[in-house]
Enzyme design. Structure first.
Site, short mmCIF file in Angstrom:
data_model
loop_
_atom_site.label_atom_id
_atom_site.label_comp_id
_atom_site.label_asym_id
_atom_site.label_seq_id
_atom_site.Cartn_x
_atom_site.Cartn_y
_atom_site.Cartn_z
N ASP A 102 64.85 -38.44 14.40
CA ASP A 102 63.90 -38.72 13.55
C ASP A 102 63.99 -40.15 12.80
OD1 ASP A 102 62.00 -36.78 10.93
OD2 ASP A 102 61.66 -38.76 12.17
N ASP A 156 57.29 -43.84 10.28
CA ASP A 156 56.02 -43.57 9.52
C ASP A 156 56.28 -43.28 7.97
OD1 ASP A 156 57.50 -41.23 10.02
OD2 ASP A 156 55.72 -39.99 10.27
N ASP A 275 60.83 -28.60 15.85
CA ASP A 275 62.19 -28.64 15.24
C ASP A 275 61.99 -27.95 13.75
OD1 ASP A 275 61.02 -31.19 13.76
OD2 ASP A 275 62.93 -30.50 12.88
N CYS A 313 69.05 -7.30 20.57
CA CYS A 313 69.48 -8.81 20.64
C CYS A 313 70.91 -8.78 21.64
CB CYS A 313 69.62 -9.33 19.58
SG CYS A 313 70.26 -10.99 19.58
N CYS A 315 72.79 -11.13 21.77
CA CYS A 315 73.81 -12.32 21.47
C CYS A 315 75.12 -12.04 21.06
CB CYS A 315 73.19 -13.09 20.28
SG CYS A 315 73.79 -12.59 18.42
N CYS A 318 75.47 -10.05 17.91
CA CYS A 318 74.97 -8.46 18.08
C CYS A 318 75.74 -7.53 19.12
CB CYS A 318 73.50 -8.61 18.42
SG CYS A 318 72.60 -9.09 17.06
N HIS A 344 73.38 -15.96 15.62
CA HIS A 344 72.30 -14.90 15.91
C HIS A 344 71.13 -15.58 15.75
CE1 HIS A 344 69.89 -11.65 15.76
NE2 HIS A 344 69.23 -12.08 14.65
C1 LIG Z 1 59.69 -27.08 4.24
O1 LIG Z 1 60.87 -27.35 4.86
C2 LIG Z 1 61.38 -28.45 4.37
O2 LIG Z 1 60.89 -29.58 5.04
C3 LIG Z 1 61.23 -29.92 6.28
C4 LIG Z 1 60.59 -29.44 7.49
N1 LIG Z 1 59.17 -29.97 7.29
C5 LIG Z 1 59.03 -31.40 7.86
N2 LIG Z 1 57.88 -31.97 8.05
C6 LIG Z 1 57.86 -33.03 8.34
C7 LIG Z 1 56.98 -34.34 8.49
C8 LIG Z 1 57.57 -35.43 9.05
C9 LIG Z 1 56.77 -36.63 9.20
O3 LIG Z 1 55.53 -36.50 8.75
N3 LIG Z 1 57.49 -37.77 9.72
C10 LIG Z 1 58.64 -37.78 10.10
N4 LIG Z 1 59.10 -39.07 10.66
N5 LIG Z 1 59.41 -36.73 10.09
C11 LIG Z 1 58.95 -35.61 9.52
C12 LIG Z 1 59.80 -34.45 9.47
C13 LIG Z 1 59.41 -33.14 8.82
N6 LIG Z 1 59.95 -32.05 8.51
C14 LIG Z 1 62.65 -29.28 6.42
O4 LIG Z 1 63.70 -30.26 6.48
C15 LIG Z 1 62.84 -28.81 4.80
O5 LIG Z 1 63.41 -29.44 4.25
ZN LIG Z 2 71.85 -11.29 17.81
#
Ligand SMILES: CO[C@@H]1O[C@H](CNc2nc3cc4c(=O)[nH]c(N)nc4cc3[nH]2)[C@@H](O)[C@H]1O
Ligand SMILES: [Zn+2]
Length: 381
Positions: A102, A156, A275, A313, A315, A318, A344
């Site tokens: 990222d 961004d 992710d 499961c 894994c 488990c 797990h």
């Molecule tokens: C709600 O949970 C928290 O939030 C994160 C997951 N939600 C999330 N939304 C995102 C949006 C963007 C984006 O607009 N631009 C770029 N470059 N990277 C992004 C990475 C992102 N990750 C978890 O890490 C956790 O801390």
């Molecule tokens: Zn398992």
């Protein structure tokens, strides 16, 4: 001026294998310099170069095909110059499969202190030691190319979901200008640049920004600005609208998502890549995902429970340990608890996506999703 944005050969190439009949789900294959990735895919998060609690051998055994790294974290510690000296990120962490990094913008706003955003980029203080740093489209691309991930993300701004529309519109326009600067800075050698579409929960802004970002021909595109605290239904509706705006013949990556229900629902809307820290973070908090719903391992009910976390499961955790033992380890704060719970949960997420891929290939994903949603709602009830 956009310059030449044709995607040269040798970078990642998306092969659309099958489009589901009853839904917008797709089965694809993303060819990368480090091997193919079967989509839809869930990518474990290895923020500072490790998927917390497990090693690359575990990830290979779990059939993880691609993992994530983070520019923000790695530039602060150990720093990209050191990683470069050690042969690049793949070599440094002994992972020879695909990686995605990222670009740092999101983490600047979710982690650092005293950050300031200007046309140039973002200036901020490290959450580790308060040291001053800055990121810009050019610097983010340079760091990511130094790290050497197969897929790198455009720099961004993910606007705070509390911001009003005027701010959002200015931010989108700047993120578009930043994408053009990323393209100029991108060497097109080993890493493939994905654009990121913002727009919050506003359909008109999502449509406008998707047109601006997808006007630049890139190997893949992401939906940013989701999973930032909005209600799941709002995110699902937003993705249902936004995912089809991205080119059909390119991979669609939904950043930061999500729960098992989010994954199945957003695959149905046409998303190919995901992710999320959920499986690894929940594992460390003793929250385990099972086919019967979530299980809180420290619950006293499991003190003498001889059964595995999930009898269905396959894994290592488990196959080998009882709930009673896992509860004991967690209560004792044993490091092994982190490892076994993470093995797990990752197995659950990766197996779910393998089941999703098979259902799409066998043209039965619509009923798979319907059954999964019914079961998830019954478990929440
Ligand atoms: C709600 O949970 C928290 O939030 C994160 C997951 N939600 C999330 N939304 C995102 C949006 C963007 C984006 O607009 N631009 C770029 N470059 N990277 C992004 C990475 C992102 N990750 C978890 O890490 C956790 O801390
Ligand atoms: Zn398992």
């Amino acid at each position: 001026e956009k310059g030449d944005t044709r995607v040269p050969p040798g970078l990642v190439r998306f092969e659309l294998l099958h489009e589901d009949t009853g839904t917008k789900a797709r089965r694809g294959r993303l060819h990368t310099p480090h091997g193919p990735i079967e989509t839809p895919i869930f990518m474990p998060v290895g923020t500072v170069g490790s998927v917390k609690g497990v090693g690359p051998d575990d990830l290979v055994n779990l059939d993880a095909q691609i993992i994530l790294g983070n520019t923000y974290h790695l530039m602060l510690r150990p720093g990209e110059p050191l990683i470069q000296e050690m042969g690049g990120l793949h070599r440094f962490i002994s992972w020879d499969r695909p990686m995605l990094t990222d670009s740092g913008g999101f983490q600047v706003f979710s982690l650092s202190e005293k950050r300031k955003i200007t046309e140039e980029g973002a200036a901020f203080q490290s959450h580790l030691d308060g040291s001053r740093h800055s990121l810009s489209p050019e610097r983010s691309i340079a760091i990511q190319e130094t790290l050497g991930a197969d897929v790198i993300m455009a720099f961004d701004e993910c606007p705070p979901s509390t911001e009003d529309r005027p701010y959002l519109e200015k931010s989108l326009a700047r993120t578009t200008r930043w994408l053009h600067r990323c393209v100029k800075a991108w060497s097109r050698e080993r890493s493939s640049l994905f654009g990121i579409v913002q727009g919050g929960l506003h359909e008109d802004l999502r449509k406008r920004h998707a047109e601006e970002i997808c006007a630049v021909d890139l190997p893949g595109y992401a939906l940013g600005g989701y999973s930032v605290g909005e209600a799941p239904e709002a995110m699902h509706a937003g993705v249902a609208y936004s995912a089809p705006l991205l080119p059909r013949d390119r991979p669609r990556y939904l950043m930061g998502v999500g729960t098992p229900l989010d994954l199945v629902t957003c695959v149905e809307q046409g998303v190919d890549m995901f992710d999320c820290v959920l499986p690894t973070r929940c594992a460390r908090n003793g929250l385990l995902f099972t086919s019967e719903g979530k299980l809180v391992i420290r619950n006293a009910a499991y003190a003498k429970d001889p059964r595995p976390v999930d009898p269905t499961c396959s894994c290592y955790t488990c196959r080998t340990f009882s709930r009673a033992y896992l509860r004991h380890l967690f209560a004792a704060g044993e490091i092994l608890a982190m490892r076994l719970n993470t093995l797990h949960n990752l197995h659950y997420f990766l197996t779910l996506m393998a089941d999703v891929r098979r259902a799409i290939s066998e043209d039965r994903f619509a009923s798979f999703a319907k059954d999964f949603r019914a079961r998830a709602h019954a478990q929440e009830a």
